[in-house]
Every structure is written in C-alpha cells, then in structure tokens.
Scaffold this active site. Sequence first.
Site, PDB file in Angstrom:
ATOM      1  N   CYS A   1       0.782  -1.224   0.000  1.00 23.78           N
ATOM      2  CA  CYS A   1       0.000   0.000   0.000  1.00 23.78           C
ATOM      3  C   CYS A   1       0.821   1.286   0.000  1.00 23.78           C
ATOM      4  CB  CYS A   1      -0.925   0.003   1.209  1.00 23.78           C
ATOM      5  SG  CYS A   1      -1.809  -1.536   1.430  1.00 23.78           S
TER       6      CYS A   1
ATOM      7  N   HIS B   1      -8.354   5.520  -5.036  1.00 26.21           N
ATOM      8  CA  HIS B   1      -7.051   4.856  -4.984  1.00 26.21           C
ATOM      9  C   HIS B   1      -6.859   4.090  -6.274  1.00 26.21           C
ATOM     10  CE1 HIS B   1      -5.975   5.601  -0.926  1.00 26.21           C
ATOM     11  NE2 HIS B   1      -6.916   4.880  -0.397  1.00 26.21           N
TER      12      HIS B   1
ATOM     13  N   CYS C   1      -1.790   3.282   5.819  1.00 28.17           N
ATOM     14  CA  CYS C   1      -1.681   1.926   6.339  1.00 28.17           C
ATOM     15  C   CYS C   1      -1.247   1.013   5.197  1.00 28.17           C
ATOM     16  CB  CYS C   1      -3.011   1.461   6.921  1.00 28.17           C
ATOM     17  SG  CYS C   1      -4.414   1.621   5.788  1.00 28.17           S
TER      18      CYS C   1
ATOM     19  N   GLY D   1      -1.217  -3.168   3.755  1.00 26.27           N
ATOM     20  CA  GLY D   1      -1.709  -4.529   3.858  1.00 26.27           C
ATOM     21  C   GLY D   1      -0.689  -5.450   4.504  1.00 26.27           C
TER      22      GLY D   1
END
Length: 528
Positions: A175, A433, A491, A493
């Site tokens: 990410c 995203h 954050c 994954g």
Amino acid sequence: MEKAIERQRVLLQHLRPSLTASSLENLDSSLSVSSIPISRNLVYFLSPDLISCGPLWFRLLVKVILHASVCAAGDSSAYYRTSVFGDDVVIVAAYRTALCKSKRGGFKDTYPDDLLAPVLKALLEKTNLDPSEVGDIVVGTVLAPGSQRASECRMAAFYAGFPETVPVRTVNRQCSSGLQAVADVAAAIKAGYYDIGIGAGLESMTTNPMAWEGSVNPRVLSVKQMAQAQDCLLPMGVTSENVAHRFGVTRKEQDQAAVDSHRKAAAATAAGKFKDEIVPVNTKIVDPKTGDEKPVTISIDDGIRSNANVADLGKLKPVFKKDGTTTAGNSSQVSDGAGAVLLMKRSVAIRKGYPILGVFRTFAAVGVDPAIMGVGPAVAIPAAVKSAGLELDDIDLFEINEAFASQFVYCRKKLELDQEKINVNGGAMAIGHPLGATAKAGFSSAASNLVSPSFDWDLTCILTGARCVATLLHEMKRRGKDCRFGVISMCIGTGMGAAAVFERGDSCDELCNTRIVGANNLLSEDAR
C-alpha cells in the site's frame, strides 16, 4: 558530544574519500570537545560565505558541529543550518493523472504504460530538464506481475522521452509503494548514488484486478502459532471491521468522515486546486457494445460525489460482515492512475535555477498487527515526526490515507489531530485509490480452498504516496508562510504503516519562524 563527533568523523570519511589519513588525524585533534575553538551558538549564525571562505579544517569542523546537533522540536533554524551545505533532498516538481474509477471510469481503456508516460513527460517539459541527467526512475506498483510491470514502466520512460541510459525499476511495499519509491530515490540521492531521480506510482486496477494467484501454503493454517501469518491473508475490509469493533468507531462516525472527504474534494475541484498537480491525459473510451472508440482528455477525478450525505450512506449495507459497519460508501475507491515526483540535491536545484516545491525530511515504515493493519498511520506518523526532530503540533498539514473510514477516524482520534489540518482537499474515499476495498470472499474462502483460492486480496493506496506528495506540496505552496511542515501517511496490507515528513520549499531559507530555545535546552542528546 564525543559520540556525535565520532559518528560524524566516520561519516565524513565515507562521504569524502579524498580526505587523506593525515587530514583525518588533524581533524580528530581539532574535534576534541575540550579544544573546540568556537562556540556552537556562534556557529549557528555564521554567514555561509564566511564558512565557505575558511580553511578546510574550519569548514569540516563547522559541518560536524552543525550535523551533530539534533534538531529539537520546532527548532527550525537547524534545517537552515543543514541547507547551507546544499545536501538537502528537494522536490522541484510533482504531478499526477486524474484518478478514475476502475473498469468504468475515464481510464478503463487506457494501458498502464500510457498512464505513467504523461506524468514522466510532464516532469521533463515543465522543468526543461535534460532527461539524461536523471540517475534512476523508481516506480511503486503492486498488482501486475513483477516482470510485466517492470517492462511497462521501462516502455513508459521511452514514451516520455528518456534515453536508454536512464534505468528504471519497480518497488513493492504494497500500500505504500508510491511513497516508498519517493523515499528510495531520496535515500539514493542522500547516499550520493546520483543527484537527480524520479519516484513514481502506477496502478491500473482495470487491467490488473486484485486476486490471489496460485495456492496458499497449507502451513499457514496448520500451526496455531501462525495466527499472525494467517491474518496476513485477511481481506482489508475485514481488518477495517476489526478496527471499528476493537476501538469503538461507530457507523455514524465512518459515514460522516466519508461525507466530509467528498465535500472537501468537491470544493477543491470546483476551486481549481487540483489543476496545478493534474496532468491531462489524451486517451480513448471504447463503447463496450459497439466497440467504437472516442478520443477524450481526462483531467478531473471522476469518483467525487459532491452530493454525498450521511442519510444516503446510512442506507448502504455492510459488505464484509453481516452486522458490520464498513460499506462501499465509507471505503476507498478502486481506481486507475499514476503520479511522479522529481527529486534532486538542493545544490543542483539551485544551480539549475529551479524553484523548490518541498524538502524531503524523513521517512518511517513500521509494523503493526496484521488483523488491524489500518492503525499503521497512528504508529508511523509519530515515528517519522520524531525522526525529523519535531512534534505533532509542529505539523501544519496531514495527508492520511483513507483506506477505510474506520481506520482513518481511529488514527485521527488516537493522535488527537486537529481535523482542520487533515486531508483538507479530501481523501481516498472521494478522490480514489489505484487500489481499494472489494467485497469478495474473505479468509474463510482461502481456508476451505487452499489449492486455488478465489478471493480478492484487498489492498490500498499504491499510488497514494505519489498522489499525496503532489497534493500536499501544492497545498503547502498555496498556504505559504502559514504552512511549513506536512506529513503523508498510509496503512499497509499485512500490517504495516508508513509516513514521511516534508517541508515547504522556501521555508528553510528563512529564520523568521525559529522557536526560541532555552540556554540549557541542548540540541544534541549526546551533549547531555
């Protein structure tokens, strides 16, 4: 102080191989604490011209003293002292494409290399940079097979006008891959590998949907001690539900955060705030029924809903858990897009006459519990801010990834951040995203079908790093002296977080914002 001086002596030996053994011995004798011939406080205010005119031992001594002093929170003059030597890593340009909805948006018929090429070309055209001077192009990307995407990125560089002598590579920290690409280039410049580099991000979720390929190792499910390894397979939407449940983030809070994101993004679009960062892309739209191609120019994010409201979002059903709170409305969007950032040494930028958009200060990547991966920014942001010698209150703007409203709200509350400083132009729930949440089968599917799991492995924000750099720095430029430091975080994954600290480009050249430091407030812990 002795420890700091020794570290700097070793560093100088590595960075300046031309120094002879005898010169280093002379330097050693000059650097003993008892024999420092000038006051540190005096050094801070010496003219750069005076420093540069001094003898070698004097210039080395001054540099060691300045670098040995770790910046106390808010002591912005330390940044000025470092920048005197021209070894800052600065950003002179940052651009992105619009972000479009996967499979049905403006880029649904655009090849990934045709997304990356326009932003790479924009860096050259808008700066008039000789492409042969670029030392490396690093592209953060995740979903496509590694060798295929690496080839596509190399092809995009040729489309953009880079010669064969400029290398290209990809990087995958899931990410945070886009931000990791920028950080990798900054680190390489700092290490002296090259003076100019490009960090980029690319993802086409239309071309490369999220899916696990091959079988899952049965070992991960057969050993009780492998609980965290098992959690690495959790769909991101399930981790969102875990965050909401464990930390008490309500459905109303999540829906309100989504509405705020769309409202701010719509206002920013209407005000033309994204025009400075978005590169229009000439492409095509193919009619799925007739096959007819229509030429189009895409220059606006197409996932923003200006009419979003809590009442409508409240009608949506949860998609990852029957009685859950994570919905399609309070999660990030699945998107296609690309972004690129041009970095170089400050001295090179000054010599070429480039305006400095921002300064890359620090980067931090951290690990957290995979089951609640969304809490990553709450850990990564303090780490990066501390590394920069700052406190959270010193940060003027935050761009925090909105993978899910649950984790975004938690991080905001955990860090006690001022809402007026966060995602002021909207975030991923509105803008989108190149990776986002899906609603397909979860971990139970993998457990029951180890041979060929069909679930989607939800990830977020591969491009977000590159996109956020452009959005953050252009907003900081607009705000001028009222905005000095900015943070980007997301954050990751499988349970990680990343964050980077940036400084507005022209702010470190002035001492007017310097915080007064008490006489006994030593700038270096080694001096205590």
